[in-house]
Design a protein around this motif. Sequence first.
Motif, PDB file in Angstrom:
ATOM      1  N   LEU A 163       0.930  -1.271  -0.039  1.00 21.50           N
ATOM      2  CA  LEU A 163       0.096   0.239   0.082  1.00 21.50           C
ATOM      3  C   LEU A 163       0.887   1.656  -0.216  1.00 21.50           C
ATOM      4  CD1 LEU A 163      -3.049   1.280   0.271  1.00 21.50           C
ATOM      5  CD2 LEU A 163      -2.374   1.564   3.236  1.00 21.50           C
ATOM      6  N   LEU A 164       0.692   2.243  -0.665  1.00 24.85           N
ATOM      7  CA  LEU A 164       0.693   3.488  -0.353  1.00 24.85           C
ATOM      8  C   LEU A 164       0.437   4.095  -0.150  1.00 24.85           C
ATOM      9  CD1 LEU A 164       2.704   3.870  -4.493  1.00 24.85           C
ATOM     10  CD2 LEU A 164       3.742   3.070  -2.218  1.00 24.85           C
ATOM     11  N   ALA A 165       0.533   5.251   1.272  1.00 20.37           N
ATOM     12  CA  ALA A 165      -0.149   5.914   1.698  1.00 20.37           C
ATOM     13  C   ALA A 165       0.066   7.565   2.038  1.00 20.37           C
ATOM     14  CB  ALA A 165      -0.035   5.646   3.381  1.00 20.37           C
ATOM     15  N   VAL A 166      -0.536   8.180   1.333  1.00 27.21           N
ATOM     16  CA  VAL A 166      -0.274   9.479  -0.044  1.00 27.21           C
ATOM     17  C   VAL A 166      -0.664  10.943   1.008  1.00 27.21           C
ATOM     18  CG1 VAL A 166       0.385  10.740  -1.741  1.00 27.21           C
ATOM     19  CG2 VAL A 166       0.297   7.976  -1.664  1.00 27.21           C
ATOM     20  N   PRO A 167      -0.376  11.718   2.157  1.00 26.42           N
ATOM     21  CA  PRO A 167      -0.635  12.441   2.056  1.00 26.42           C
ATOM     22  C   PRO A 167      -0.787  13.582   1.211  1.00 26.42           C
ATOM     23  CG  PRO A 167       0.531  11.477   4.514  1.00 26.42           C
ATOM     24  CD  PRO A 167       0.832  10.901   2.872  1.00 26.42           C
ATOM     25  N   THR A 168      -1.875  14.512   0.911  1.00 23.56           N
ATOM     26  CA  THR A 168      -1.870  14.997  -0.298  1.00 23.56           C
ATOM     27  C   THR A 168      -2.107  16.526  -0.061  1.00 23.56           C
ATOM     28  OG1 THR A 168      -4.083  14.988  -1.192  1.00 23.56           O
ATOM     29  CG2 THR A 168      -1.900  12.931  -1.669  1.00 23.56           C
ATOM     30  N   ASN A 169      -2.456  18.159  -0.282  1.00 22.26           N
ATOM     31  CA  ASN A 169      -3.512  18.756  -0.400  1.00 22.26           C
ATOM     32  C   ASN A 169      -2.963  18.745  -1.980  1.00 22.26           C
ATOM     33  OD1 ASN A 169      -2.203  20.786   1.791  1.00 22.26           O
ATOM     34  ND2 ASN A 169      -3.333  18.707   2.382  1.00 22.26           N
ATOM     35  N   TRP A 170      -4.680  18.532  -2.873  1.00 25.24           N
ATOM     36  CA  TRP A 170      -4.309  18.866  -3.580  1.00 25.24           C
ATOM     37  C   TRP A 170      -5.007  20.183  -4.604  1.00 25.24           C
ATOM     38  CZ3 TRP A 170      -7.114  13.292  -4.646  1.00 25.24           C
ATOM     39  CH2 TRP A 170      -5.734  12.459  -4.833  1.00 25.24           C
ATOM     40  N   PRO A 171      -4.504  21.036  -4.561  1.00 25.33           N
ATOM     41  CA  PRO A 171      -5.435  22.530  -5.131  1.00 25.33           C
ATOM     42  C   PRO A 171      -6.300  21.940  -5.866  1.00 25.33           C
ATOM     43  CG  PRO A 171      -2.292  22.736  -5.322  1.00 25.33           C
ATOM     44  CD  PRO A 171      -2.845  21.638  -4.882  1.00 25.33           C
ATOM     45  N   LEU A 172      -7.599  22.484  -6.302  1.00 23.58           N
ATOM     46  CA  LEU A 172      -8.700  22.458  -7.230  1.00 23.58           C
ATOM     47  C   LEU A 172      -7.708  22.985  -8.494  1.00 23.58           C
ATOM     48  CD1 LEU A 172     -10.953  21.411  -7.794  1.00 23.58           C
ATOM     49  CD2 LEU A 172     -12.572  23.467  -6.992  1.00 23.58           C
ATOM     50  N   VAL A 173      -7.933  22.467  -9.668  1.00 21.25           N
ATOM     51  CA  VAL A 173      -7.548  22.514 -10.531  1.00 21.25           C
ATOM     52  C   VAL A 173      -8.482  22.538 -11.859  1.00 21.25           C
ATOM     53  CG1 VAL A 173      -5.302  22.401 -10.510  1.00 21.25           C
ATOM     54  CG2 VAL A 173      -6.454  20.343 -11.567  1.00 21.25           C
ATOM     55  N   PRO A 174      -8.832  23.036 -13.237  1.00 21.65           N
ATOM     56  CA  PRO A 174      -9.757  22.818 -13.917  1.00 21.65           C
ATOM     57  C   PRO A 174      -9.500  21.088 -13.883  1.00 21.65           C
ATOM     58  CG  PRO A 174      -8.471  24.671 -14.061  1.00 21.65           C
ATOM     59  CD  PRO A 174      -7.475  23.869 -13.270  1.00 21.65           C
ATOM     60  N   ARG A 175     -10.822  20.660 -14.800  1.00 17.73           N
ATOM     61  CA  ARG A 175     -11.078  19.634 -15.570  1.00 17.73           C
ATOM     62  C   ARG A 175     -12.069  19.125 -16.391  1.00 17.73           C
ATOM     63  NH1 ARG A 175     -11.866  18.240  -9.428  1.00 17.73           N
ATOM     64  NH2 ARG A 175     -14.277  16.613  -9.863  1.00 17.73           N
ATOM     65  N   PRO A 176     -12.808  18.130 -17.237  1.00 17.17           N
ATOM     66  CA  PRO A 176     -13.428  18.433 -18.312  1.00 17.17           C
ATOM     67  C   PRO A 176     -14.348  17.930 -17.335  1.00 17.17           C
ATOM     68  CG  PRO A 176     -11.327  17.525 -19.198  1.00 17.17           C
ATOM     69  CD  PRO A 176     -11.688  17.888 -17.716  1.00 17.17           C
ATOM     70  N   ALA A 177     -15.368  17.813 -17.574  1.00 15.60           N
ATOM     71  CA  ALA A 177     -16.942  17.373 -17.022  1.00 15.60           C
ATOM     72  C   ALA A 177     -17.341  15.956 -16.833  1.00 15.60           C
ATOM     73  CB  ALA A 177     -18.318  18.060 -17.584  1.00 15.60           C
ATOM     74  N   GLY A 178     -17.104  15.929 -15.515  1.00 13.64           N
ATOM     75  CA  GLY A 178     -17.127  14.142 -15.259  1.00 13.64           C
ATOM     76  C   GLY A 178     -16.206  13.165 -15.445  1.00 13.64           C
ATOM     77  N   GLU A 179     -15.352  14.050 -15.357  1.00 16.91           N
ATOM     78  CA  GLU A 179     -13.243  13.425 -15.131  1.00 16.91           C
ATOM     79  C   GLU A 179     -12.823  13.873 -13.863  1.00 16.91           C
ATOM     80  OE1 GLU A 179     -12.210  12.064 -17.296  1.00 16.91           O
ATOM     81  OE2 GLU A 179     -12.294  12.200 -19.508  1.00 16.91           O
ATOM     82  N   ARG A 180     -12.164  12.364 -13.536  1.00 17.81           N
ATOM     83  CA  ARG A 180     -11.752  12.330 -12.092  1.00 17.81           C
ATOM     84  C   ARG A 180     -10.990  13.523 -11.607  1.00 17.81           C
ATOM     85  NH1 ARG A 180     -13.475   8.323  -9.157  1.00 17.81           N
ATOM     86  NH2 ARG A 180     -14.097   5.930  -9.955  1.00 17.81           N
ATOM     87  N   PRO A 181     -10.328  14.774 -10.514  1.00 15.39           N
ATOM     88  CA  PRO A 181      -9.440  14.661 -10.609  1.00 15.39           C
ATOM     89  C   PRO A 181      -8.233  13.980 -10.949  1.00 15.39           C
ATOM     90  CG  PRO A 181     -10.680  14.877  -8.650  1.00 15.39           C
ATOM     91  CD  PRO A 181     -11.168  13.894  -9.453  1.00 15.39           C
ATOM     92  N   PRO A 182      -7.260  15.057 -12.197  1.00 13.35           N
ATOM     93  CA  PRO A 182      -6.024  14.631 -12.255  1.00 13.35           C
ATOM     94  C   PRO A 182      -5.837  13.367 -11.813  1.00 13.35           C
ATOM     95  CG  PRO A 182      -6.120  16.553 -12.351  1.00 13.35           C
ATOM     96  CD  PRO A 182      -7.291  16.639 -11.547  1.00 13.35           C
ATOM     97  N   GLU A 183      -5.362  14.184 -10.081  1.00 13.00           N
ATOM     98  CA  GLU A 183      -4.041  13.373  -9.303  1.00 13.00           C
ATOM     99  C   GLU A 183      -4.655  12.273  -8.728  1.00 13.00           C
ATOM    100  OE1 GLU A 183      -5.750  16.326  -9.123  1.00 13.00           O
ATOM    101  OE2 GLU A 183      -4.201  17.878  -8.576  1.00 13.00           O
ATOM    102  N   VAL A 184      -6.343  11.589  -9.352  1.00 13.79           N
ATOM    103  CA  VAL A 184      -6.477  10.869  -9.477  1.00 13.79           C
ATOM    104  C   VAL A 184      -6.063   9.915 -10.136  1.00 13.79           C
ATOM    105  CG1 VAL A 184      -8.905   9.943  -8.250  1.00 13.79           C
ATOM    106  CG2 VAL A 184      -8.264  11.515  -7.183  1.00 13.79           C
ATOM    107  N   VAL A 185      -6.603   9.958 -11.827  1.00 15.53           N
ATOM    108  CA  VAL A 185      -6.656   9.643 -12.214  1.00 15.53           C
ATOM    109  C   VAL A 185      -5.050   8.859 -12.476  1.00 15.53           C
ATOM    110  CG1 VAL A 185      -5.946   9.613 -15.463  1.00 15.53           C
ATOM    111  CG2 VAL A 185      -8.243  10.391 -13.982  1.00 15.53           C
ATOM    112  N   ILE A 186      -4.775   9.673 -11.930  1.00 14.12           N
ATOM    113  CA  ILE A 186      -2.342   9.391 -11.860  1.00 14.12           C
ATOM    114  C   ILE A 186      -2.219   8.035 -11.045  1.00 14.12           C
ATOM    115  CG2 ILE A 186      -0.086   9.569 -11.438  1.00 14.12           C
ATOM    116  CD1 ILE A 186      -1.092  13.200 -12.670  1.00 14.12           C
ATOM    117  N   ALA A 187      -2.779   7.960  -9.966  1.00 10.82           N
ATOM    118  CA  ALA A 187      -2.818   7.093  -8.861  1.00 10.82           C
ATOM    119  C   ALA A 187      -2.957   6.195  -9.325  1.00 10.82           C
ATOM    120  CB  ALA A 187      -4.325   7.631  -7.229  1.00 10.82           C
ATOM    121  N   MET A 188      -4.512   5.564  -9.989  1.00  9.93           N
ATOM    122  CA  MET A 188      -5.059   4.314 -10.425  1.00  9.93           C
ATOM    123  C   MET A 188      -4.179   4.124 -11.524  1.00  9.93           C
ATOM    124  SD  MET A 188      -9.047   7.009 -11.065  1.00  9.93           S
ATOM    125  CE  MET A 188      -9.556   4.904 -11.893  1.00  9.93           C
ATOM    126  N   ALA A 189      -3.606   5.229 -11.977  1.00  7.50           N
ATOM    127  CA  ALA A 189      -2.329   4.587 -13.468  1.00  7.50           C
ATOM    128  C   ALA A 189      -1.344   3.468 -12.480  1.00  7.50           C
ATOM    129  CB  ALA A 189      -2.040   4.832 -14.389  1.00  7.50           C
TER     130      ALA A 189
END
Lengths: 264, 264
Positions: A163-189
Amino acid sequence: MTRVHCAQPAPRVADLPHNRELSVSAVRGAAARGADVIVLPELVTSGYRLSSVAEAASVALTPDDPLFAEWGRAAPDSVVVGGFCERGAGGRLHNSAAVLDRGELVAAYRKTHLWDEEKLLFTPGSAAPPVLDTSRGRIGVLICYDLEFPELTRKLALEGADLLAVPTNWPLVPRPAGERPPEVVIAMAAARVNGVAIACCDRAGTERGTRWTEGSAVIDHEGWVRAEADESGCAEADLDLAASRTKRRTAHADLFADRRPELY
Amino acid sequence: MTRVHCAQPAPRVADLPHNRELSVSAVRGAAARGADVIVLPELVTSGYRLSSVAEAASVALTPDDPLFAEWGRAAPDSVVVGGFCERGAGGRLHNSAAVLDRGELVAAYRKTHLWDEEKLLFTPGSAAPPVLDTSRGRIGVLICYDLEFPELTRKLALEGADLLAVPTNWPLVPRPAGERPPEVVIAMAAARVNGVAIACCDRAGTERGTRWTEGSAVIDHEGWVRAEADESGCAEADLDLAASRTKRRTAHADLFADRRPELY
């Protein structure tokens, strides 16, 4: 099964007493729910939008600060990973994460990839993050932007992290409607290509004009989001961490054995 | 802007004449739409579920086969990247991709990460994939499972790729409702952390019991899907490939300069 819990509170910038209470309460609440692994946000004790080195220094802690022992007492049977502003040698400041196992501090990791203006406040860590053999499995620790360097997630997975445990502070950035936050996409991959579970704990609220994504997510070893932050501000899922220990995917495919390190 | 086009046909296994016609027609159609870069599926000339080395050998081609010249004539002003079963030295077979620029063959890349039973048919490539300086930008070529090795996407991005062109055959795998195919999630993350556009060209149809994901996607340098395969079987988007050439994200953050290669 291992109950992995991300608590997503809204710290107040430069308000150590408030954040102490907030973080201890979050740990206690998670422990009461039976959490085995509890992840808190990056810089949960200090807040993020620190305006100067002097302000950051005013809320910096050393890893032997009593606050971490409080986290330990609040969850005496769990692993706790949470971010803090660390005072190091020569007064240098670090963006760090403390790791407790059954009440004892077992590591303090200094973020090695500082994001943007963090570079004006903090000294980056000089050592790669650890993979810790804890009572709740082999846990690798990263902080926020660290996760966006696939070399590093790969390294911790190759070193045997469940398991990777990752404390984060993700400033809100624009993303297309319906998409996950980009950081979550990176984590999923990262989870899927490495066959490792990942728990990202974001924060809530607005701080000195910065809004946060509130995107905490618990992701399984196949890369699927098993829990996102709900209205209570927690993301919690029961994961089979033993599943991270095989990288074989078919009779002839293995995520690690199929690598060609001589080519890269 | 660069028009990037993925054509997602349904080849027939071991039917070279059929697939020749199919692929030339796809290239011609894309060129008629003004495509600058045309990506075809992995093994588009041979089909995927080849049952034996003998069957694969029966549809193997060398890079000087007239078929590739036909692709070139069908799109004389474009870059074309498409997969084929290659006959190499000693009769060895490779899962390869041909690259044409303005009608001329400029590279044939042999897949370096073979998936599952491909290992029973093919010899993996012994050289990392190229980044080609084409008339339509700097294009890196990967084939399918190659994309799931973040070392390799990073390597091509560091070598200056503006776009990764990725012929694929993605067997349909289970995924939670509402989720993108896992391979697309991996591609989105690779695009975002490397600041590079990615065009994945999947195939359609069912072949000897294998269903395909039909998940072709054109992804921009920020990791967002700009086009997915529509009912016509094409995914096409106009991308600003010059945007792949800066890795700076804020005043103090740079995707490449922020790496810590001494730590991994």
